[in-house]
Scaffold this active site. Structure first.
Site, PDB file in Angstrom:
ATOM      1  N   ASN A 320      32.112  27.091  39.888  1.00 25.53           N
ATOM      2  CA  ASN A 320      33.192  28.552  39.114  1.00 25.53           C
ATOM      3  C   ASN A 320      34.492  27.789  39.528  1.00 25.53           C
ATOM      4  OD1 ASN A 320      33.433  30.249  38.368  1.00 25.53           O
ATOM      5  ND2 ASN A 320      33.157  31.436  40.264  1.00 25.53           N
ATOM      6  N   HIS A 356      34.299  40.523  43.149  1.00 25.42           N
ATOM      7  CA  HIS A 356      32.258  40.201  42.316  1.00 25.42           C
ATOM      8  C   HIS A 356      31.432  41.661  42.755  1.00 25.42           C
ATOM      9  CE1 HIS A 356      32.611  35.388  43.132  1.00 25.42           C
ATOM     10  NE2 HIS A 356      32.019  35.745  42.528  1.00 25.42           N
TER      11      HIS A 356
END
Length: 469
Positions: A320, A356
């Site tokens: 990521n 998140h």
């Protein structure tokens, strides 16, 4: 939710594949990026920029409607308000703060009202990507009003000098190759793409077919691996009675393997979307010292490093990476005024956790990541500065053994950290941690306290003084 009544065949196909309809729609949406990119290459390259923007808005909204139905209006609201913030507040710190508060509040509200105990593919998934994109745009627009002398080279590269139109902001936001799962890219790179400048041969379409197909092939390989493994490796088994009844060594071993396999679904999506970005030209990143084109501007994975590194910091550097680079650029480095690198890192990880979602598992996961990274750095410095340990580590015949031990430790505690990330809720991840006696927390908190004393006893004073200098 997906378009009601339109997906009976997709539902049957998903059932036959052992997948959910939402996951199948996601994969199809990502793969559709390839024909979209081919059309843009051959019919819109170096055409009027407004045509490129319109095309990206149309394709991006089509993907959003295909996956979430009328709930795509959430992204429309945020894009429109973001444009108004830029126009009405201008290049001011007030615009940056307003953008941050509004976009993050909207995302948090979305998480709150759509939260379940499982991971669901819903409108908040692409919206978290959009949130970062719009916050980054506001900061780059703010930097664009400063004297270049007061900006870092990185800030100068991404600073937005002109005033983006609503169509430009919309095209940037809905670009089909990154709308669903990323990667992050800047407005300046998007503007270059719209003008036909993201190419290794000026004036000609980019020679990016082969690099794009390589990433697509690699992504499909990870997809096959994950699909074949998922019937045997699942989140649900971690909380099952059968898992709880297994011996301690099995429970730890399962977490090790599960942690490795479970991430492949993310790897798949990022590699496939990277291929789309490369194909259209957005992945162009200049040329290396030998004049060879680089196509890693939108890379979210360094696959070889990810698969071979025995270090937690290596995994962080390979996984990521575009999102991590965004957080470093717009959060971590902007906290330099605090004068404390560790505090800045902790706040950046806290931002990542709440970005998140609101589940407790995200906070626990990133707290564990910070702890492990601190301990790993202490251990590496200890081995480097201790003559006895550095000599032992340099023995060639022992290196394979050390590597296997490091990898085992690495993926065991990577999986350990991912347990709360994937299980979300307190009752689930706490159940798993209790079953292995909070092994990771006990070990790393103990090492955090003990390693400084070990260092004092085995590192010669002259080495300490040399490090201090």
């Amino acid at each position: 939710m997906a378009v009601a009544g339109s997906g009976w065949s997709l539902a049957r196909l998903a059932e036959a594949l052992g997948s959910s309809e939402q996951a199948l729609r996601l994969i199809l949406s990502i793969l559709m990026g390839y024909p979209f990119a081919l059309f843009q290459r051959y019919f819109l390259f170096q055409k009027e920029t407004y045509l490129v923007h319109l095309y990206n808005v149309f394709t991006g909204l089509s993907i959003a409607y295909f996956n979430f139905g009328t709930q795509f209006f959430h992204s429309l609201i945020c894009v429109l308000i973001q444009f108004l913030i830029l126009r009405l507040m201008g290049r001011t710190i007030t615009a940056v703060i307003t953008t941050f508060l509004f976009q993050m509040t909207y995302l948090m509200a979305g998480y709150y009202f759509t939260a379940t105990e499982h991971y669901d593919i819903k409108w908040t998934m692409p919206h978290c990507v959009l949130t970062l994109k719009l916050i980054g745009l506001a900061i780059d627009y703010y930097d664009g009003g400063k004297d270049p002398e007061f900006l870092t080279p990185e800030q100068r590269r991404f600073a937005v000098r002109g005033v983006p139109t609503l169509l430009e902001v919309s095209g940037f936001s809905y670009f089909y190759g990154a709308f669903m799962v990323g990667p992050q890219f800047s407005m300046t790179d998007y503007q270059k793409l719209a003008r036909g400048e993201m190419t290794d041969v000026p004036g000609q379409r980019p020679n990016s077919f082969v690099p794009a197909l390589k990433r697509l092939s690699l992504g499909l390989l990870f997809l096959v691996t994950y699909t074949l493994s998922s019937p045997y490796i699942s989140d649900e088994y971690l909380t099952s009675d059968d898992y709880m009844e297994k011996p301690f060594w099995f429970r730890c071993g399962y977490i090790l393997i599960w942690g490795k396999i479970i991430l492949y679904k993310y790897v798949t999506c990022w590699l496939v979307t990277e291929g789309v970005c490369i194909l259209v030209g957005l992945g162009y990143n200049g040329k290396d010292q030998n004049g060879k084109p680089l196509w890693n501007a939108c890379a979210n994975m360094k696959v070889w490093l990810y698969e071979t590194t025995p270090l937690f910091t290596g995994t962080i550097a390979s996984f990521n990476i575009n999102t991590n680079a965004w957080v470093a650029r717009y959060i971590f480095k902007r906290l330099k005024f605090l004068g404390n690198k560790l505090l800045s890192q902790a706040l950046a990880l806290f931002f990542l956790a709440i970005w998140h979602g609101l589940h407790s598992g995200y906070l626990v996961c990133f707290q564990m990541e910070l702890l492990i990274v601190i301990v790993e750095r202490q251990a590496m410095n200890l081995v480097r500065d201790s003559p006895a340990l550095s000599t032992l580590a340099s023995i060639t015949v022992l290196r394979p053994i050390f590597y296997v031990l490091q990898q085992t430790n690495h993926w065991m505690f990577m999986g350990y950290s991912l347990v709360p990330f994937c299980l979300f809720t307190w009752d689930k991840w706490m159940k798993v941690y209790r079953s292995i006696y909070f092994f990771g927390h006990v070990l790393f908190f103990t090492l955090l306290l003990v390693l400084p004393y070990i260092r004092r006893s085995i590192v010669p004073r002259k080495e300490k003084l040399k490090r201090a200098e």
